[in-house]
Write a protein that holds these residues in place. Structure first.
Motif, mmCIF file in Angstrom:
data_model
loop_
_atom_site.group_PDB
_atom_site.id
_atom_site.type_symbol
_atom_site.label_atom_id
_atom_site.label_comp_id
_atom_site.label_asym_id
_atom_site.label_seq_id
_atom_site.Cartn_x
_atom_site.Cartn_y
_atom_site.Cartn_z
ATOM 1 N N LEU A 508 57.895 40.653 40.801
ATOM 2 C CA LEU A 508 57.830 39.728 39.671
ATOM 3 C C LEU A 508 56.728 38.685 39.834
ATOM 4 O O LEU A 508 56.390 37.989 38.858
ATOM 5 N N TRP A 509 56.169 38.559 41.031
ATOM 6 C CA TRP A 509 55.068 37.618 41.234
ATOM 7 C C TRP A 509 53.716 38.217 40.856
ATOM 8 O O TRP A 509 52.721 37.486 40.775
ATOM 9 N N TYR A 510 53.649 39.529 40.658
ATOM 10 C CA TYR A 510 52.365 40.149 40.331
ATOM 11 C C TYR A 510 51.795 39.556 39.044
ATOM 12 O O TYR A 510 50.607 39.225 38.946
ATOM 13 N N CYS A 511 52.632 39.442 38.042
ATOM 14 C CA CYS A 511 52.198 38.909 36.749
ATOM 15 C C CYS A 511 51.776 37.444 36.879
ATOM 16 O O CYS A 511 50.758 37.029 36.313
ATOM 17 N N VAL A 512 52.548 36.673 37.639
ATOM 18 C CA VAL A 512 52.255 35.251 37.802
ATOM 19 C C VAL A 512 50.922 35.053 38.513
ATOM 20 O O VAL A 512 50.084 34.236 38.096
ATOM 21 N N LEU A 513 50.702 35.792 39.593
ATOM 22 C CA LEU A 513 49.465 35.637 40.362
ATOM 23 C C LEU A 513 48.247 36.082 39.556
ATOM 24 O O LEU A 513 47.188 35.452 39.605
ATOM 25 N N GLY A 514 48.378 37.183 38.798
ATOM 26 C CA GLY A 514 47.284 37.607 37.940
ATOM 27 C C GLY A 514 46.952 36.560 36.900
ATOM 28 O O GLY A 514 45.775 36.308 36.585
ATOM 29 N N PHE A 515 47.983 35.935 36.344
ATOM 30 C CA PHE A 515 47.798 34.861 35.366
ATOM 31 C C PHE A 515 47.092 33.663 35.995
ATOM 32 O O PHE A 515 46.129 33.121 35.427
ATOM 33 N N LEU A 516 47.538 33.238 37.172
ATOM 34 C CA LEU A 516 46.962 32.057 37.819
ATOM 35 C C LEU A 516 45.513 32.293 38.240
ATOM 36 O O LEU A 516 44.663 31.398 38.105
ATOM 37 N N VAL A 517 45.221 33.477 38.774
ATOM 38 C CA VAL A 517 43.836 33.788 39.158
ATOM 39 C C VAL A 517 42.927 33.760 37.943
ATOM 40 O O VAL A 517 41.823 33.192 37.965
ATOM 41 N N THR A 518 43.377 34.354 36.843
ATOM 42 C CA THR A 518 42.568 34.379 35.618
ATOM 43 C C THR A 518 42.339 32.976 35.082
ATOM 44 O O THR A 518 41.212 32.618 34.696
ATOM 45 N N ILE A 519 43.388 32.164 35.034
ATOM 46 C CA ILE A 519 43.274 30.798 34.529
ATOM 47 C C ILE A 519 42.332 29.968 35.401
ATOM 48 O O ILE A 519 41.420 29.288 34.894
ATOM 49 N N THR A 520 42.537 30.019 36.701
ATOM 50 C CA THR A 520 41.758 29.182 37.618
ATOM 51 C C THR A 520 40.285 29.574 37.632
ATOM 52 O O THR A 520 39.394 28.738 37.451
ATOM 53 N N VAL A 521 40.021 30.859 37.845
ATOM 54 C CA VAL A 521 38.631 31.322 37.911
ATOM 55 C C VAL A 521 37.969 31.204 36.542
ATOM 56 O O VAL A 521 36.798 30.806 36.442
ATOM 57 N N GLY A 522 38.711 31.525 35.470
ATOM 58 C CA GLY A 522 38.133 31.457 34.131
ATOM 59 C C GLY A 522 37.721 30.056 33.748
ATOM 60 O O GLY A 522 36.630 29.843 33.191
ATOM 61 N N TYR A 523 38.572 29.078 34.037
ATOM 62 C CA TYR A 523 38.254 27.695 33.650
ATOM 63 C C TYR A 523 37.150 27.109 34.529
ATOM 64 O O TYR A 523 36.157 26.573 34.026
ATOM 65 N N CYS A 524 37.337 27.224 35.846
ATOM 66 C CA CYS A 524 36.327 26.679 36.760
ATOM 67 C C CYS A 524 34.988 27.410 36.618
ATOM 68 O O CYS A 524 33.914 26.794 36.656
ATOM 69 N N GLY A 525 35.057 28.732 36.444
ATOM 70 C CA GLY A 525 33.825 29.498 36.280
ATOM 71 C C GLY A 525 33.070 29.114 35.020
ATOM 72 O O GLY A 525 31.834 29.061 35.017
ATOM 73 N N SER A 526 33.791 28.847 33.943
ATOM 74 C CA SER A 526 33.144 28.440 32.693
ATOM 75 C C SER A 526 32.382 27.133 32.878
ATOM 76 O O SER A 526 31.238 26.986 32.425
ATOM 77 N N ILE A 527 32.997 26.165 33.540
ATOM 78 C CA ILE A 527 32.352 24.868 33.753
ATOM 79 C C ILE A 527 31.143 25.011 34.668
ATOM 80 O O ILE A 527 30.058 24.473 34.395
ATOM 81 N N MET A 528 31.297 25.764 35.743
ATOM 82 C CA MET A 528 30.199 25.912 36.696
ATOM 83 C C MET A 528 29.032 26.663 36.091
ATOM 84 O O MET A 528 27.863 26.282 36.288
ATOM 85 N N LEU A 529 29.308 27.725 35.333
ATOM 86 C CA LEU A 529 28.219 28.484 34.722
ATOM 87 C C LEU A 529 27.500 27.664 33.659
ATOM 88 O O LEU A 529 26.273 27.763 33.515
ATOM 89 N N ALA A 530 28.243 26.831 32.929
ATOM 90 C CA ALA A 530 27.606 25.975 31.923
ATOM 91 C C ALA A 530 26.698 24.953 32.592
ATOM 92 O O ALA A 530 25.576 24.717 32.151
#
Length: 589
Positions: A508-530
């Motif tokens: 049941l943690w697979y979904c949670v971890l996939g969600f957290l990785v996507t959120i964290t990398v997606g948000y931080c990556g967007s700011i850094m790339l900009a």
């Protein structure tokens, strides 16, 4: 495995259910608009009422997997899985008031069009391809589960059952479109309940009431409600079931094409939200009754476990085996039970077929057609290709079902598939609906890393076997206990040192971890790339980006605040009462 007692009356009941399902597809093919437009075929003309949509929401994903998987879960591990219903209660308002209004404003056939408008076509394509993979894998399991039931009850091979079910489902889904699927879901939902309550009633008759069933479950340690361990490697705790259940629920009922397509088939937003709320008690009733049916089956086999005695190959066959042992004396009852299992599978597969055909048409065929021919595919020419696509997916489902048996227990396998894809998908929709500073490159990076991480921990191995509750063979008349059965009976599952820690995590943690990785990398990556691209002018870029935001693409409460802030910056005396209109239902197209 012994051949079951499946008599003429049982066969007539089963045949009647399959014929009625097929006739519903024919009825909607030749009535109303006769499925001549994609709006009617894929969206039911946006004219459905709350009642059928509520049942369809339940039947789409909680079908044969629930009937067989959850009962086996309580038989083997106890009642703790019922705690997951709390996560459904907590998640429903988020799905109803954060995600659903955004999709309802757009009223598009494919939910992934939102991602194109918010980030770009690359994000839309990546998400729709992930969804396609997820649903194709799930269809195979959903068709495989009832094939097990028929084999255990009648002795007919899984292959024959898969072909019959798959062809019937493909027929009425292709012919009748979403209207036929929704109505058959209602009909099949009642059969699902009938199958579950038949198990409980027959067991209660043999036990002399419900109290003996409950008492035996208590004596054998099946009543488990208070596991609060913080260890993430423990298979089920309150934390894994509530947190993991919430992310899984939102990935299904908040942003999944199959469910959103049904929610958009009603005539206004309020009715759509009502359908989501009414789905909650319908889903809860099925969940708790199925858990209790597992206890009822355990009462019957408490002194002679069928797997240890060699009568079945997998405990996913427990429920149909119980049916053939106890319902044969009642004419047609065993057939009604098998019909409920079949109906559960039919509802799931038909839902998957319609959603996949919608995504394929909108996200793959139409963009490709525009690139090749330089013009948009006309409405009048898109209905036939959509029906052909639906038929192809139905046939593909049949092919995949033959290999589904290698995935292990149907319940855990289905939740694993939904988890590894659903978590990252929920992540990118959350970034789109709830953040301003994200961009396509950052979101795509987060999504791809989230998928890779989820697939790694979800399907990597080796993984330790879960610890089962004890079983007995003391009451077996035939002592056909193999060496493997003895090992299971001793119930010695050791956490060997060579198991990688992430592989030991609860599924049941697979979904949670996939969600957290996507959120964290997606948000931080967007700011850094900009900032990397615009160097010292990154703030100027962000301010310019905010001015061009389409506020209808954000959650209502956030879009109102951001729009108010933007307008107040332009005019401090500004007060726009029209902002309240954002929460009103969109006018039907």
């Amino acid at each position: 495995m012994p051949v079951g007692t499946f008599d003429v009356w049982d066969a007539l009941v089963l045949a009647s259910i399959l014929i009625i399902s097929a006739l519903i597809g024919l009825y909607y093919r030749y009535t109303g608009g006769k499925q001549k437009t994609t709006k009617e075929y894929l969206m039911a003309d946006q004219s459905m009422t709350t009642f059928p949509v509520s049942f369809s929401l339940m039947a789409s994903f909680m079908s044969a997997i629930t009937l067989m998987g959850v009962s086996t879960e309580s038989y083997q591990f106890g009642t703790l899985f019922g705690v997951i219903n709390i996560s459904y209660i907590l998640s429903t308002p988020i799905a109803a008031y954060i995600f659903l209004p955004v999709f309802y404003r757009m009223r598009t056939t494919s939910v992934y069009e939102y991602l194109e408008r918010r980030f770009g076509y690359g994000t839309r394509l990546a998400a729709s391809m992930a969804f396609t993979l997820q649903m194709i894998l799930y269809m195979g399991i959903a068709l495989y589960a009832p094939a097990l039931a028929l084999e255990a009850v009648t002795g007919i091979s899984k292959g024959t059952a898969i072909l019959v079910l798959g062809l019937v489902c493909t027929f009425y889904s292709t012919m009748g479109g979403l209207k036929a699927v929704l109505i058959t879901d209602v009909f099949q939902s009642f059969l699902m309940y009938a199958a579950i309550f038949a198990v409980i009633v027959v067991s209660a008759i043999k036990a002399g009431g419900l109290s003996p069933i409950w008492e035996v479950a208590r004596e054998h340690g099946r009543l488990q409600f208070f596991e609060f361990s913080m260890d993430p490697t423990v298979r089920h705790t309150w934390w894994t079931l509530i947190i993991g259940g919430m992310v899984t629920y939102l990935s299904l009922y908040g942003v999944n094409q199959t469910q959103v397509q049904r929610l958009l088939s009603v005539h206004n937003l309020k009715s759509s939200q009502s359908a989501l709320w009414w789905n909650l008690p319908i889903l809860g009733l099925l969940s708790f009754s199925t858990i209790f049916s597992g206890l009822a089956i355990f009462y019957y086999y408490r002194d002679c476990d069928p797997l240890l005695n060699g009568r079945i190959d997998s405990r996913d066959q427990l429920m149909p085996l119980f049916a053939v042992h106890t319902m044969g004396q009642y004419p047609g009852l065993c057939g009604l039970f098998v019909s409920g299992i079949f109906s559960a599978s039919l509802s799931t597969i038909s839902s998957a077929v319609t959603s996949l055909s919608a995504v394929t048409l909108e996200d793959y065929v139409k963009p490709l057609y525009k690139v090749v021919f330089g013009r948009t595919l006309m409405e009048s020419k898109s209905t036939l290709p959509t029906k052909i696509i639906a038929c192809i997916y139905g046939l593909l489902c049949i092919a995949l079902a033959f290999g589904a048996g290698s995935l292990g227990g149907v319940l855990q396998a289905s939740l694993t598939i939904f988890g590894v894809v659903g978590g990252p998908l929920l992540g990118i929709f959350t970034l789109g609906v709830c953040t301003v500073r994200t961009n396509q490159r950052g979101v795509l990076l987060g999504f791809l890393l989230g998928l890779c991480f989820s697939f790694w921990i979800g399907f990597g191995g080796p993984k330790p076997e879960p610890t089962l509750l004890p079983f007995s063979t003391t009451g077996c008349e035939l002592r056909n206990v193999t060496e493997v059965a003895n090992a299971l009976l001793e119930n010695r599952v050791e956490d060997e040192p060579h198991y990688f820690w992430l592989y030991r995590l609860s599924y049941l943690w697979y979904c949670v971890l996939g969600f957290l990785v996507t959120i964290t990398v997606g948000y931080c990556g967007s700011i850094m790339l900009a900032r990397f691209n615009y160097a010292d002018n990154s703030q100027i870029y962000l301010d310019k980006q905010k001015k061009h935001l389409d506020y209808d693409l954000f959650a209502p409460i956030l879009s109102r605040r951001w729009r108010r802030q933007q307008n107040e910056q332009l005019d401090p005396m500004f007060h726009d009462e029209s902002l309240t209109k954002l929460t009103q239902p969109a006018a039907p197209l």
